[in-house]
Motif scaffolding. Structure first.
Motif, PDB file in Angstrom:
ATOM      1  N   SER A 121       5.094  -7.588   1.174  1.00 17.32           N
ATOM      2  CA  SER A 121       4.031  -6.614   1.057  1.00 17.32           C
ATOM      3  C   SER A 121       3.068  -6.951   0.201  1.00 17.32           C
ATOM      4  CB  SER A 121       4.643  -5.254   0.570  1.00 17.32           C
ATOM      5  OG  SER A 121       4.902  -5.434  -0.859  1.00 17.32           O
ATOM      6  N   LYS A 122       2.871  -7.582  -0.860  1.00 14.26           N
ATOM      7  CA  LYS A 122       1.858  -8.183  -1.631  1.00 14.26           C
ATOM      8  C   LYS A 122       0.896  -9.051  -1.093  1.00 14.26           C
ATOM      9  CE  LYS A 122       1.693  -5.771  -4.592  1.00 14.26           C
ATOM     10  NZ  LYS A 122       1.054  -4.635  -4.659  1.00 14.26           N
ATOM     11  N   ASN A 165       2.672 -11.301 -13.130  1.00 11.51           N
ATOM     12  CA  ASN A 165       1.719 -10.283 -13.241  1.00 11.51           C
ATOM     13  C   ASN A 165       1.685  -9.662 -14.501  1.00 11.51           C
ATOM     14  OD1 ASN A 165       0.010  -8.002 -12.852  1.00 11.51           O
ATOM     15  ND2 ASN A 165       1.370  -6.913 -11.240  1.00 11.51           N
ATOM     16  N   VAL A 197      10.270  -3.362  -3.257  1.00 13.47           N
ATOM     17  CA  VAL A 197      10.574  -4.353  -4.499  1.00 13.47           C
ATOM     18  C   VAL A 197      11.201  -3.485  -5.491  1.00 13.47           C
ATOM     19  CG1 VAL A 197       9.715  -6.020  -6.131  1.00 13.47           C
ATOM     20  CG2 VAL A 197       9.443  -6.339  -3.586  1.00 13.47           C
TER      21      VAL A 197
HETATM   22  C1  LIG Z   1       5.341  -7.700 -10.032  1.00 15.50           C
HETATM   23  C2  LIG Z   1       5.097  -6.720  -9.118  1.00 15.50           C
HETATM   24  N1  LIG Z   1       6.302  -6.019  -8.437  1.00 15.50           N
HETATM   25  C3  LIG Z   1       6.378  -5.138  -7.452  1.00 15.50           C
HETATM   26  C4  LIG Z   1       5.213  -4.471  -7.112  1.00 15.50           C
HETATM   27  C5  LIG Z   1       5.300  -2.999  -6.220  1.00 15.50           C
HETATM   28  O1  LIG Z   1       6.165  -3.711  -4.912  1.00 15.50           O
HETATM   29  P1  LIG Z   1       6.619  -2.574  -4.019  1.00 15.50           P
HETATM   30  O2  LIG Z   1       5.679  -1.653  -3.620  1.00 15.50           O
HETATM   31  O3  LIG Z   1       7.316  -3.213  -2.928  1.00 15.50           O
HETATM   32  O4  LIG Z   1       7.787  -1.811  -4.768  1.00 15.50           O
HETATM   33  C6  LIG Z   1       4.042  -4.754  -7.592  1.00 15.50           C
HETATM   34  C7  LIG Z   1       2.785  -4.385  -7.143  1.00 15.50           C
HETATM   35  O5  LIG Z   1       1.718  -4.536  -7.562  1.00 15.50           O
HETATM   36  C8  LIG Z   1       3.895  -5.931  -8.546  1.00 15.50           C
HETATM   37  O6  LIG Z   1       2.986  -6.574  -9.042  1.00 15.50           O
END
Ligand SMILES: Cc1ncc(COP(=O)(O)O)c(C=O)c1O
Length: 381
Positions: free
Chosen positions: A226-227, A168, A90
């Protein structure tokens, strides 16, 4: 069988950052990893690939199709397959979309507070970070956003806004009216919106979640299971263009799509296709853990402030009245052997907050609150 039920000894055998970064006597309730047993269809898929040596480069189509069906099923959101591309994860998706929208540099406007990695990824692509405070209730603050968008336009600085939907660390879920207001501002001031929707499958009610692209066809989104399915170690993600943003997506360099892992793409596909029963169960366990924390705080730490979230497994706790000093998370790790995330990392407004991860067993949450209570009681004596 509980998904978030493993005891301390079992969890301590985990080798990812959450369980390794602190000494063994510290309870880790910080980084957004779940202490979960995985969805059986995901396990079966990964085991099958490994056993058959099916570990080559990724083929994206089934992943994209699975996401399209999942979005239609959960959120009644019709996404044309041609509007979706795979990416490494992401945050790489957020970076690459931003490079496309701001080819010659410019500002990335983000909330205060917001996911602590946002500024780091903006720094990585050498764009400027501009913070806009959320409202007192932790919601989108249209007046402050308008001021920031107008300032960017007035200075002739190209800008994009990174929406965190759901948010978040606050766990708020923007309403359709709030997002429509944002889309209006985006159009009025020419500030495009890139929406991070990684927490979306973890809304308390699926009907509460409004995909940003359903209110703004010029928006772009990054998503991944993934989350919600605890698959951060299996790197893959998706970017999605609104109906009027497909030209931007064509500028995504193919190497970004090649860089996801085949095993991850297949695991994510299994999660989207067959993970619904597991997702429903983990969401209800998260709600139970949230209720547990609410009652433990009321009983043992009534001076901790907490506005109930409506998504995710994160608790954004106002600890200013506990007297833990200027770095409350640091104090808790050192003195109570409980590792939570430092609120200040999420923006200046977070300095008297800590973020606690509730995606673990009820026993660990109970033990963590007990430890904090003892520390606070000792200090009061
Ligand atoms: C809002 C948000 N975006 C992205 C991520 C990370 O995503 P990725 O591991 O796919 O880059 C997180 C991880 O906690 C998150 O809370």
């Amino acid at each position: 069988m509980r998904i978030l039920g493993a005891d301390l000894e079992t969890n301590r055998r985990r080798t990812s950052v959450k369980w390794q970064a602190f000494p063994p006597d510290v309870l880790p309730l910080w980084v957004a990893e779940m202490d979960a047993t995985l969805a059986p269809p995901v396990v079966a898929e990964v085991v099958d690939l490994i056993q058959r040596g099916d570990t080559g480069y990724p083929w994206p189509t089934p992943y994209i199709e699975a996401f399209v069906d999942f979005a239609a099923d959960l959120w009644h959101w019709g996404v044309p397959q041609t509007h979706v591309r795979t990416v490494t994860d992401v945050m790489v998706g957020m970076e690459e979309l931003t490079r496309i929208l701001l080819p010659d540099g410019g500002q990335v406007i983000i909330d205060d507070p917001v996911y602590d990695a946002f500024p780091l990824h903006i720094e990585n692509i050498r764009r400027e970070v501009v913070r806009v405070p959320l409202s007192h209730e932790g919601r989108l603050n249209h007046d402050a956003l308008e001021a920031a968008f107008a300032a960017a336009q007035g200075e002739g600085r190209p800008a994009v806004y990174w929406l965190c939907n759901p948010q978040n660390p606050t766990g708020t879920v923007p309403t359709r009216a709030e997002l429509t207001g944002l889309a209006d501002l985006s159009h009025r001031y020419g500030v495009r919106v890139v929406s991070d929707e990684i927490h979306a499958p973890l809304c308390d009610n699926h009907d509460d979640f409004v995909p940003y692209l359903t209110v703004d066809p010029r928006g772009l989104t990054a998503a991944s299971p993934s989350k919600a399915f605890s698959l951060a170690g299996l790197k893959a993600g998706l970017v999605i263009a609104g109906d009027d943003a497909t030209a931007d997506l064509t500028q995504l360099h193919p190497v970004v799509s090649y860089a996801s892992s085949h095993v991850a793409v297949r695991a994510h596909t299994a999660a989207y296709r067959e993970g619904r029963p597991w997702l429903d169960q983990v969401r209800s366990e998260i709600l139970e853990n949230r209720e547990l924390l609410r009652s433990l705080l009321a009983e043992k730490l009534p001076r901790v402030g907490w506005r109930q979230p409506h998504a995710t497994y994160l608790a954004w706790l106002d600890v200013r009245e506990l007297g833990l000093g200027t770095r409350p998370a640091h104090t808790l790790a050192k003195r109570a052997q409980v590792a939570v995330s430092e609120g200040a990392n999420y923006g200046p407004s977070g300095k008297s907050f800590v973020r606690m991860n509730l995606a673990t067993s009820p026993e660990i949450i109970t033990e963590a609150v007990d430890r904090i209570e003892h520390l606070v009681d000792d200090w009061m004596d």
